[in-house]
Each structure stands twice: as structure tokens, then as C-alpha cells.
Design an enzyme around this catalytic site. Structure first.
Site, short mmCIF file in Angstrom:
data_model
loop_
_atom_site.label_atom_id
_atom_site.label_comp_id
_atom_site.label_asym_id
_atom_site.label_seq_id
_atom_site.Cartn_x
_atom_site.Cartn_y
_atom_site.Cartn_z
N ASP A 1 0.83 -1.21 0.00
CA ASP A 1 0.00 0.00 0.00
C ASP A 1 0.86 1.25 0.00
O ASP A 1 0.49 2.27 -0.57
CB ASP A 1 -0.89 0.13 1.24
CG ASP A 1 -1.20 -1.13 1.97
OD1 ASP A 1 -0.66 -2.17 1.62
OD2 ASP A 1 -1.97 -1.04 2.94
N GLU B 1 -7.34 -9.98 -3.05
CA GLU B 1 -7.01 -11.12 -2.20
C GLU B 1 -8.12 -12.17 -2.18
O GLU B 1 -8.02 -13.15 -1.45
CB GLU B 1 -6.69 -10.63 -0.78
CG GLU B 1 -5.41 -9.80 -0.78
CD GLU B 1 -5.02 -9.29 0.59
OE1 GLU B 1 -5.87 -9.31 1.49
OE2 GLU B 1 -3.87 -8.85 0.74
#
Lengths: 793, 793
Positions: free
Chosen positions: B362, B488
Site C-alpha cells: 500500500d 485477495e
């Protein structure tokens, strides 16, 4: 390096003539005795030295938390580990105060014989103590095939040359120290001292210990009784403590005089029964066995095995090593299962602590096909065990958000205990393996009651699982995505052919059985729509195929992937891959751990042409590294089918000798029961060409070069069919006493076998459609001749 | 249920006017102060009550073993967990012997203000003790942006109505009890009492505690000094123990009289430096800060923030809630990074213990694009940190059998600590994310030295990784199989578009930079062949596309899979999916946790046509459940690009208010720094339409309905470009003092901006090519108006 065997081939025994202290744990596994309920490793009577002490009771385990570095929904939280229970096989000996220990003094002669017809382990040793005192020790050991709770030992000692003061110490010992089997200290912590004492008592020559496991709360009772054949001056003394009991017998003997002891040990365990109930149970078993007496136990053992061999023996003319190996294999398969009685048949049987004592899909896919054909009662029991675990499997499916039942990937008692889901939960094929094994059992036995009571519920709940797992894609085909097939070097793939085709059989078995048993099906809430859905899913099941290459794909994407760099791996000696490379690297490439597509070629062989099989076999041979023991036998079967007879021989030898030659360097942890069963499959389905598609029992026999003959028997619908193969002919014969004929097929020709009327036909060797397939660098099987020669050298 | 905010929107502050004891932990995160080196949660000065006490030092952690139920090759064995270090912000107060505790007595008034321009947290409370004694407490707290090791607190207390006996207790406390953050007792065990005392000393008003962690062997020193403004009758007493030090100040005050205390706390830590060196370091920091004094610290703080806001502020005319939110967001992004100085920027900054304090992709993919444009020194530092960890990444790649460097999926110090490989090791895109962030930084700053010294080594080693991971298939395309993309809810897939296109940029960055810096490249053993290979792999990179449906596929097989049953999931309220369904079920279906293909539409937008983007966006919108906070901002950016302006507004609001409204119910564990950074991306790349493809800084501004204007600034090649958007016009302006022009692009038109000469152009709203895309049942974003209205209600 493949070690040569220390066992000279002989037809009905495995004989050790020298004690190899460094390979003790291997011989303990090979010489393990079991009846499927109790298993005792071939530890020396006197306990020391040992490789790995082992006394196991089927399904007796300790539980422990399964830890995860990162938790995930639906991960099993509790593991199960087989426990080494109270050791009742210990008989120590003191010779003039010196302990009989084969590491000291001199071994004048040593022999141990596993007698495959008698079902006993015999030992004869002449030992000179460090002080020079010579004694001869003879022992015979059995785990009764007829009295399920009983271990019997006959032990005899005599001085050879001079009078000797002898003391025997016959023991029960709980919480023995066991060398750590795992690098994980938590596993060791769970297993060491797992037995908490609950009761100990003894009187005369009898003693009893009762313990309970700390965490799984299972209670075990072990009791021993002794019959002594000794002179009047013999003195005995019994001591009983929480964790051990000991009968001491002291006597002074002259050369020629013998001290002889029969020891009967009884075991019982339960998760539910009270302590007094368990105590009574083992004492009753002791009395029953003592009353029968040693000779009767021996005779019963022989009879049980005679009955087995009559229906199961495979005779080979021209290859003594394989002859011995297949009998050794069948003996252990029988031992692992005959009295398991609705408990699991673990991957190692009860011969060692490997795989934590868990049962896997191997049982249904490798062991049960053999038992269904040779010892159907044992196959039925194993399938009934699965049926008893259906409620747990339904619960597991619910946890996973699915319908139906999801059987565990690995378990002792039925709960999922696999801690790595890509090669556990995702390997849903285990459900089809169970269902298809049950369907096969019904096909062979024509046991309608079994089908209705045990088969149908299994088929229905597993068919529901497949209905929930699969879906109809835009191409109109039924797809099953994101699962792991038998090849553990691929995972989480779409449309694994083996899985899909086994699911197909599973769905059809459910539909057919529901049609045959409408009332039972209704009781399971099966409706016509559901049956229709199952048939439709089966009919439209996706089987990925590359039209350009005319090649079956192991899964949808398999043949698109990069091919593993076998040359570099061979150069680095980096096998097995899973110890040298991360999963992600293994999964994303074309490399096969074990027969997967090739396993489908065997069990779903009616779905393919011979040409497809030959091409696919050749292709997957080039990718298969056999890092699993569940591979060579299947490769032998399919090699034979596509006419690669030499290669089939090589794979047969590898499957057959896996433990006798310790080919995987882990026989110490227990035998590879599925690979041993695979020996039979390689012979009967491979060289015998036996198949059972479309309810037809068919054969396509062909002998490997150098063999003069092979004869085997299978039990088909209650009838004993014998197939005798010679290089050019095959003779089919019904050898039971019923009068009705039985139909079998020789290749594509139906034969009506009449009792007492053998039918002889020419053999039709398969012509190979490809050159001999190549294996990855360094992963070709050893030539059978070379491998078996090691056994005779 | 989305809770409404307790904070009334205002442009430059977040103000709390009532103390909500149940949401204390959330406000502690929102009111956290940090400079990227030290972070202190917004705990009340007096310590109690607390939600979660927190004082963190960047990269100061405890290690612990990572356990696995089943081990696997290459699994990381050691985890890292951020530690709550010595708490220096404690100032307890006794009022006539009654402890000042807001759970007792009466809160007459309460206000806390996070001042986004001053960089301080101010508090003013009037409290009546249970006995009725009223006091006014004012405190101001800062973590210095200019003196990296310093925390400062100004604390003032006065009786309101009657004389009062007051005692202040200013403390340092190590090994505070922290409520367990994990269900895993091993994590708690590692973190509780992790600090072992090494030295404690004090004199006068100063005290020092030095500790070392048990397992990671890091040493931390904390020291405090005080300046007291009190009457002569004030009495002080210092106590220093192993785990705590305390300065007590007692005085009796009349109403109108004040007891005022300035507390300076200095922190230092090291894995290598000696105890005396560390002691000297913090004492020096104390002296420096004390010498500057409170007023100077405050002024420096204001100046540092003024400089930041000059280059970074986004002004919004017409939406005060978003105005506040974006400033709050930028403030925390700045706090998390400005003095991190070659240490990681964790996912939570230093605002809480969430994700164990780890940094993920991130940072590079969401935070650094903002910092590169607004605070380039902080972006450079973060990238230099990655460069310093290259040796660890090279080692990790070696372990994995790969070439080049494999950066960790999650880490504090650079070692891989991810315990679930399918969503850790397999998420190789983190490597491209790092490389592409560095390349973007170079593109924006034109810093050739940075490129040579930090960028090039990163590009080269990651390009080598892609070379090892990918292969050229039979179709001539370069494929990357078996990896996990940003989503994910899919894992271990072939040809994830985001991964492939980021790898493409990574490979091109390596080739281009190697060409530009031949000597540096040679030092890295880069040869012409290798550069050629990189370019060729980039050119032939596979991008799965369904020609029939004219649809980009998230990965090769994604759109073939069954679609998730969103209706049933919504009915069951079973979100987030990962807490209600097993991975296998999530992975095998079409369901998207977070922007993945849509993230590629943003960052590799030059690879697609607008029509492709619009179709793909609509399709993936129907599958995206936003179970991750790393999604809404990207959806806002792409929604704006394809003309879905209303939807973009909704996603902007969701990204912006994630913490102020605690939309994910976990703000208590720390702020979502990447989502906060995403607020800026949604505004600038979304409504501003800013892109930087082909080395062009381009804009395509369009305002959401109801906004009157938006103005933002970015720093492009050292120059400050201001973009002012109104409903119909956009004005570009260079607002720095250099004289050279700068080229920017308005949509497709190049503009040469001259200093002081604004250029105004009409805005060209994008016409939507599809209807407003639908989201899965119940997963549509709340309308922005509704969400922001909650803030003002």
C-alpha cells in the site's frame, strides 16, 4: 542411493539373518504385526536397543492445537496424533546378572523370520554375554487375527554350554520415551507422557494398567497374563506401579534345560466406556485367550491366513523377489485391515507413527480395490467406518459453506486435521474416492444391503458436495474449479481431470443407487430433480483436452505452464522438490509429483481411447518425478495397458520393494500400505489387465519378459475366479464350489465360466503406440532386474 | 450500520466536543500524533481511561516464532510485532487527593482539537471531582516535525471556583499492560513485558529509562525533562525505578492561579549502538529541545506544516465534509512519513498496532504517489528504505530459488514475515509496486542521482525477479503464472493483468535506467542481452482479454469462473467474506475484494482504450465487494475517468471518511493511511484526471455536481503547478518563483505554463459509455451526500 535389501528372497517369509543396528527402525516396521486393531512394531523382545518403540491401537490418539501463523476461516483447530500406548511386548532377560542386550557381548547367531503363512514373527538368537555365558533365546510373537484384543508371545531361553542363572522380566510399560518424530516441539510435547495413570493392579502372574490421555480423553487398559513352563525352583515376583508392571521369573538352568514363558497381553480402549467396564473387557479377553492357549492361538492364526491366501495369493513363476514382495505386501495389507472393524486404515497401517497415524484417500484408492477383490469383509468394514463419520463430514461441509459431506483429507477419527488447505481441504477428490470405492465394492460384491445402508448415504452426500462445488459454465460443461488433484505439485486448479471423472462416477453412482433404492433415497430427501441434476452434471463433466496436441490436460491450464527445469534439479540433487523449492514455484510449472492424469487413465480408462492413453502416458511420464510412493504402481498399470511392458516391470518392482528396500528412506516410520497394495494392482490390473468398467470383469493379460507364469485369484460377486497367465496363454477358472456360471471378459470376448471348466485363450500383448517414454533426468525407475538383483546379492 | 461521525466538519481541524468512552480507541487513532519516527496515540494525558495505550517508534518491534500446522519450504520462521514502548505522555493529576479520571465526577466541558495547521492536539476540560472541586485542564501536545526524537506537552491546570490542592505526576512507564490485539496467546506473550530493564536514572526534574527487547534485542531509551511554571510553595519529588519514573509536583492553588508544566520527552533506539551511546543520544535531544523551549517547538511545528500545505493543500468549495477529510488525510499521510527517514511507512502509520505495525505494498501504491507529488523528500526517504533492504530481498529471492530481489509482502524491518504464502509470497506484484513507485518518483522529480543510486538497483533486481518468474509461452507472449494480484479474493492465478502490467513497467524502467546510467548498470552486472530480454518481455507481456465479450480478464481464467452468490451473502450478512467463507470457496469464484483489474485501469491506463476501461469497470463493479479499504479510492479514480461522476463522488466520500466515520469498524487499531492517501488520489487523479503517462503531466478535470470549485497543487520536476477547477473551467498556473516555463497537458492539449501567467481552459466532462454500474447486492457505496450528511447531523 538405493540400499540393497538385507533379505534373501524366499516365497513365504521375510528372513533376517544378521542384526543391523543402524537399520533397526526399518526392520521394526517390516516385522510389525497387526490385526488392524492392535499393531506392534518389530521391536526386540528385550526392548533395547530400539529404533522406535511402537504399540498402537487403531484410532487411539492424542489431540493438540493446530497453530497457524495467519488464521483463516474454516481451518481445523485440533490435530490428532497416534500414540504409542502401553508396551506389553517387553520381556527382558538377565543372564548371570548381565542384561541380554545385543549391543554387548557376542551375537553367535541371529535370525528373525516373518512367516507370511503362519502370521507370526519368530526369532532365534544365540548370544554370549560379555562374561562368556551362552544362551539360546527363541521367541514367537503374534497379534491374533481371531481374538482382536490379544497379543501373544512365546518366549524360551536355555543355557547353551554352562549352567546359568536366568531372570526373565515380563513387563507392561506406559509412557515409554519415544524419539521425537517431528521438528515441532509442540507435537513432541503432546505425545510425550500423554497417558495419565488411572488404575494399576496385579495378582499372581497377572497385571493391569489403565490410563487416560490428557487431551483427547481416551481411556486405555492393558493387561498381561503369563503361563510359565519352568522347574519347581523357579521364583516369581510381581510388581505393579502406575506406569509399569513387571513379573520377574528367576531360575537357575543347566544346559539343555529351558525356561519357557507364554505371555498374553490384552488391550482395550474407549472414549465412552467407564473404567470398570474397560477393566472387565480386557480381563475377559485375557481369560478367553489364556483358555484357548498358545497352540490354539497359533493354529487359529494359521487358519485365518490360509483362508486369506486361498482367495488372495498371487503366484509368480520366474521372479522370486517379486513373489516374496507381493506376498509381503498382501500380508501387511491384510494385517492392516482385517480386524479394523469400522475404524480407519491408516496410511502406515499400525506399523509406525508416520503421518501422525492418519488415514488419507490412499485407503480408498489403493487399498480398498485390493481388499474388495481379496478380503471383501475388510473393505466393507473400512467403508462402514467412512459411513459412520458421515455426520462429521456433513458438519465439515457446512463449515465450508457447502452442501452434502466433505470427508477429511487426513484424520484418525473422522475430523479434518489437515493444516494446509491447498493440499488438504482443496483436495476434494477424497470424497469421490470414498464414494467410488464404495460403488466398486458394491459392483464386486453385489451386496444390495450394503449399498442401501452404507453406499447410498455416502454417494448421496458426496454427490451433493459435487453439486455445490461445480457449476455449469457458458460452454455448457460442468466445471469444478479451484481444487487440488492427486498431484500435490499442482494445487487449486480448475477442472482437474482425475477429480472431475471421479466426481462423474460419484454422481452416477448416487443417481443409479437412488433409482435402485427409492425408499432409502427418499429417506435421504433425494428428489427426482436432484437425480436429474446429478446425471446431467456427470454427462456434461468437463475434461480438458488440447485438440491441437491431441493431449489430455491434467487440468484446464496445466499444459500451458512453463515446464520445470529438471536438468538443473537433477544436477543439484534437489529431490524431493517439496524440501527444496517453495510451493508457489512448484505449483506454477509443469511438474508432477505422482500419477494424477495417469491415475485417471487407470480408473476412468473407459473414457479414453487407447491412443489418447498412450499419448498422455508418454507426455506425463516426462513430467513425473515420483516424489510420492503413490505413483509407481499406477504408472505400472497404465504402462502395461499401453504396451510399455518393460517400463511396467520397472514400476512394479519399485512399488513392490518400497519397504523391503527402503526406497523412500522412511520405512522406519512405518510401511507404505498403499504402495504395497499397489503391488497387487500393478500385477493384477497391470499385467493381468483387469478392469471392471460397465459391470464387466475383464482381463487383458500379458507377462513381462522373463516370467514363466502368474496366477491370481479374485472374488467377483462371491465367486472365486482364478486367472493363470503363461507367456502365450491365459486360463480362466472358477474354483469355488457353487454350480452357477460366471461371466468374465477376455479383452473384448465374453466367457461364461462353468465351475470346473477352465477356459484357455491366447494372450494378446498390447503393441506400444509410442517409443518407451522418458522420465525427467535422473527420475527413471531402476530397471526391475537391477532392483531385484540387489535383493539376491 | 455506519456510525455517524462525532466530528462537526470544519476546514482545518477535527474537533471533539464530547468524550465518548466506548469509542475511545477510535479517537485515540484519529488524534494520534506522529512525525514518522515517533507516534503517540491520542490517549488522555492522565492515562486512564484508555482504549488502547500506544507509543511507537518506527521499526521498533519484538520478534516471535511463526508457527505452522504443516511446515513448508521457504516459510518465514520469525514474525515481527510493533511494540508499545515506554509511555512518556502520561501526566496524572490529583485534585484534593482525588484522581482526575473522566469516568468519575462530572465533565462540565470537554474539547479536543486536532489542529491540522498547527500540528498539535489541544485539549480543554472543566471537570468537577466527585467531591465537587472544579478544575480546568488545558493541554497541548505535539510530536515535533523538526526535532525528530521529541514529544512535547504543555499542561496547565487551575481551580475554577475554590482553592484546591493539586498534585501532578509526570511519568515514564515501560511495559504498560496492553489489551490483547490477537486471539493468538503466543502473540500476546511476545508483546507483554517485552521490555527488559537495562538502566534507570534521574536527577532534579529529569529521568531516563533504558530497556531492551527480549527477543529482537533492540534497545530503547526514553528520557523526560520538565519546565515548571509554579509558585514558590510548589514541591517536587522524583522517583525512578526500572520500569517507571515519576516527577511529582504538589501545590495548593487559588482560583485564577495556574500550575503549568512543559514536559519534553526524548526517544532513541538502536539495534547496534551501545547503551551509553543511546543514553547520550536521548539526553542530547532533551537538551536541544529544552533549549529551544515550548514556544519555539510550537512555531517550528507550524512552519513545517505551512511549507507542507503550500505544496499539498486541496481546497474544495462546496463540500466541507470532504474538505475536512482530505486535509485530515493529508495531515496523517504527512505525519506518517515526513521524518520516517529511511524506515518503513506502515499501513497504519504509527497510529496503532493494527497489522502488527507492518508495511505492505500500500505504501508504494497509494501513499508514495501522493508524497511524490506533495512532499517528495518523504517519498524519496521511503524508497531509500526499500533500497536499504535490497540485500534482504536478494536473500529472500535466493531462498525462493529465484534471481533478483523479492521484497517482503509484510514487514517492519525488511524480512518477509508473511505466514500465509498464497496471499504473501505469491503476491509478487509488491516488487513491481516498489520499482514503479521509484520510477514514478524519478519521473516527477527528474532526480538523476536518486535514479542512479536508489532507483536503478531496485529496478534491476526486480526486473531480474520478473525474468525468473515469467516465461515465454507457445503463444509468444510473456506469462507470469501462479501469482496473486491485489485482489485477495483470488490467488495463485496465471497472468494477473495488474501484476503483468506493473511488471512490464518495472522491466521497462530497468531497461531505460540501465541505458541512462551505463556505468552504474555495469556495476550491477547488467549486460546488453539482459536489457534486451527485459524489453522483449515487456513488449510481449500477456494481457488476458476476452475478444468475444470485449472484456479484460483480471487473470487468464477469472471470467470463466462461477460468479459468487451475492444475493445469498447479502441475505446472510456474511461480509467480509474472509470471515465467513473458506479461501478455497472465495478463490474459485468471480468475486473481487478490492480493485485489481480496476487498479490496472488506473496505473496502466495508457494500455487500454476508454471503451475497454468503461466496459471493464462496469463488469468488475458488479463483482467488487470492497472488503478492503484499498479499493474505494481507485474505484473513484476510474469511475471519474469513465464518466461515472456520481459514483466517483460516492467512492471518494467512502475513502475520505473511512476513519473519521470508522467505516470499517477497526479505526481503533490505527488509521488506514493508504485509504487516506487515496482520498487525494480520488480528488486529483479522479476529479482532476491527473495522469503521468509518457512523461507527460496531464489533467482532465471535471467536478462532481454540487461542487463550486477545487484547487490543488502538485510539485512536478521541482515546480509547483496549481490546478483550479470550477464547474466549467480549469485554470493552470505556475506558482513558484522560477522563471522557466513548464509543460502540462489539458486532456490532449499541451500547455506551456509561464510563471505568473495562468491558462484557463474549458472543462470537458467525460460522457459515460455505460449506465451507472451496479455493485453486488448491498455493496453499493452510500451516496456521498448521505454519508457526508452524517458528519453534519
Amino acid at each position: 542411493m538405493i540400499p540393497s535389501s538385507q533379505f534373501v528372497p524366499e516365497p513365504w517369509a521375510v528372513r533376517e539373518t544378521a542384526l543391523n543396528l543402524t537399520d533397526l527402525a526399518q526392520s521394526e516396521s517390516l516385522f510389525a504385526l497387526s490385526n488392524g486393531h492392535i499393531g506392534i512394531r518389530g521391536n526386540l523382545d528385550e526392548g533395547d536397543p530400539y529404533g522406535l518403540p511402537g504399540t498402537y491401537l487403531n484410532s487411539f490418539f492424542e489431540s493438540r492445537p493446530l497453530p497457524y501463523a495467519e488464521a483463516g476461516y474454516g481451518y481445523p483447530e485440533t490435530g490428532q496424533t497416534i500414540l504409542n500406548v502401553t508396551n506389553g511386548k517387553l520381556i527382558r532377560l538377565l543372564v548371570d546378572d548381565e542384561p541380554f542386550d545385543m549391543r554387548y557381548g557376542e551375537i553367535v547367531s541371529h535370525e528373525r523370520v516373518l512367516d507370511l503363512r503362519e502370521g507370526v514373527l519368530r526369532r532365534e538368537v544365540v548370544w554370549a554375554s560379555p562374561a562368556g555365558q551362552r544362551v539360546r533365546v527363541r521367541s514367537t510373537r503374534l497379534v491374533s487375527l481371531t481374538q482382536r484384543s490379544i497379543v501373544g508371545i512365546h518366549y524360551e531361553v536355555e543355557p547353551v554350554s554352562a549352567p546359568a542363572r536366568l531372570v526373565l522380566q515380563s513387563e507392561l510399560v506406559a509412557n515409554e520415551h519415544v524419539p521425537a518424530q517431528s521438528g515441532d516441539p509442540r507435537v513432541a510435547a503432546a505425545v510425550q507422557n500423554a497417558l495419565q495413570p488411572q488404575e494399576h493392579r496385579g495378582r499372581g502372574t497377572r497385571a493391569l494398567l489403565i490410563h487416560r490421555t490428557r487431551s483427547s480423553r481416551l481411556r486405555v487398559a492393558a493387561a498381561m497374563e503369563h503361563v510359565l513352563d519352568a522347574g519347581d525352583d523357579c521364583r516369581t515376583e510381581l510388581a505393579v506401579h502406575q506406569d509399569w508392571a513387571r513379573l520377574m521369573i528367576g531360575q537357575e538352568l543347566q544346559p539343555g534345560q529351558k525356561l519357557s514363558l507364554t505371555k498374553i497381553v490384552a488391550y482395550g480402549w474407549s472414549s465412552q466406556r467407564s473404567l470398570p467396564a474397560l477393566r472387565d473387557q480386557v480381563e475377559a479377553a485375557l481369560i478367553a485367550a489364556s483358555r484357548a492357549g498358545w497352540q490354539q492361538l497359533i493354529e487359529d492364526q494359521r487358519t485365518a491366513l490360509r483362508l486369506f491366501w486361498e482367495g488372495a495369493d498371487v503366484e509368480i513363476d520366474g521372479d522370486l523377489a517379486v513373489q516374496q514382495a507381493v506376498r509381503f505386501a498382501l500380508f501387511h495389507v491384510f494385517q492392516a485391515s482385517t480386524r479394523a472393524e469400522q475404524r480407519a486404515i491408516p496410511a502406515k497401517g499400525l506399523t509406525g507413527p508416520g503421518y501422525d497415524g492418519h488415514a488419507f484417500w490412499d485407503t480408498e484408492s489403493f487399498v480398498l480395490p485390493v481388499l474388495t477383490a481379496t478380503a471383501p469383509h475388510a473393505a466393507a468394514d473400512a467403508l462402514k467406518w467412512r459411513a459412520t463419520t458421515l455426520p462429521l463430514a456433513v458438519e465439515r461441509a457446512e463449515t465450508l459453506g457447502l452442501r452434502g459431506a466433505a470427508f477429511p483429507w487426513r484424520t484418525i477419527r473422522g475430523q479434518e486435521t489437515s493444516g494446509y488447505w491447498p493440499a488438504g481441504t482443496a483436495a476434494f477428490h477424497v470424497n469421490a474416492d470414498v464414494a467410488v470405492a464404495a460403488a466398486r465394492h458394491v459392483r464386486w460384491t453385489a451386496d444390495a444391503e450394503f449399498e442401501r445402508d452404507y453406499g447410498l448415504p455416502i454417494y448421496v452426500e458426496t454427490a451433493r458436495l459435487w453439486s455445490a462445488l461445480g457449476y455449469t459454465g457458458r460452454d455448457g460443461c460442468f466445471h469444478i474449479d479451484g481444487v487440488t488433484g492427486p498431484d500435490e505439485y499442482s494445487a487449486i486448479v480448475d477442472d482437474n481431470v482425475y477429480t472431475n471423472l471421479m466426481a462423474r462416477e460419484n454422481l452416477l453412482a448416487a443417481a443409479d443407487a437412488a433409482d435402485r433404492h427409492p425408499e432409502a433415497a427418499e429417506a435421504l430427501d433425494v428428489e427426482a430433480d436432484e437425480i436429474h441434476f446429478w446425471r446431467r452434471a456427470a454427462e456434461t463433466m468437463s475434461v480438458p483436452y488440447d485438440e491441437d496436441e491431441r493431449l489430455l490436460k491434467q487440468d484446464k491450464d496445466f499444459t500451458d505452464h512453463d515446464v520445470w527445469d529438471f536438468a538443473a534439479t537433477a544436477a543439484a540433487g534437489a529431490y524431493p522438490l517439496l524440501l527444496h523449492f517453495p510451493y508457489f514455484d512448484i505449483y506454477r510449472r509443469q511438474v508432477v509429483k505422482q500419477a494424477d492424469l495417469v491415475l485417471a487413465l487407470h480408473w476412468a480408462g473407459d473414457q479414453f481411447t487407447l491412443e489418447q492413453k498412450a499419448r498422455a502416458f508418454a507426455y506425463y511420464e516426462s513430467l513425473t518425478v515420483r516424489d510420492s510412493s503413490l505413483s509407481a504402481a499406477t504408472q505400472a498399470v497404465v504402462a502395461a495397458e499401453v504396451g510399455q511392458i518393460d517400463l511396467a516391470s520397472d514400476y512394479l518392482a519399485e512399488a513392490a520393494l518400497i519397504d523391503l528396500h527402503d526406497l523412500q528412506h522412511n520405512t522406519r516410520n512405518g510401511l507404505h500400505i498403499a504402495s504395497l497394495a499397489g503391488t497387487w494392482l500393478a500385477l493384477v490390473a497391470g499385467f493381468g489387465g483387469m478392469r471392471d468398467f460397465d459391470d464387466r470383469l475383464s482381463f487383458h493379460p500379458q507377462l513381462p519378459p522373463g516370467w514363466d507364469g502368474m496366477r491370481f485369484r479374485v472374488r467377483w460377486r462371491g465367486r472365486l475366479v482364478q486367472v493363470g497367465v503363461s507367456p502365450h496363454e491365459v486360463t480362466y477358472e472358477l474354483i469355488d464350489e457353487e454350480r452357477t456360471p460366471v461371466r468374465v471378459w477376455d479383452v473384448d470376448t465374453a466367457l461364461e465360466l462353468e465351475p470346473g471348466v477352465p477356459v484357455t485363450r491366447p494372450v494378446h500383448p498390447v503393441k506400444a503406440l509410442t517409443a518407451r517414454p522418458r522420465q525427467p533426468d535422473g527420475r527413471a525407475p531402476l530397471p526391475a532386474a537391477e532392483l531385484t538383483a540387489r535383493a539376491t546379492s
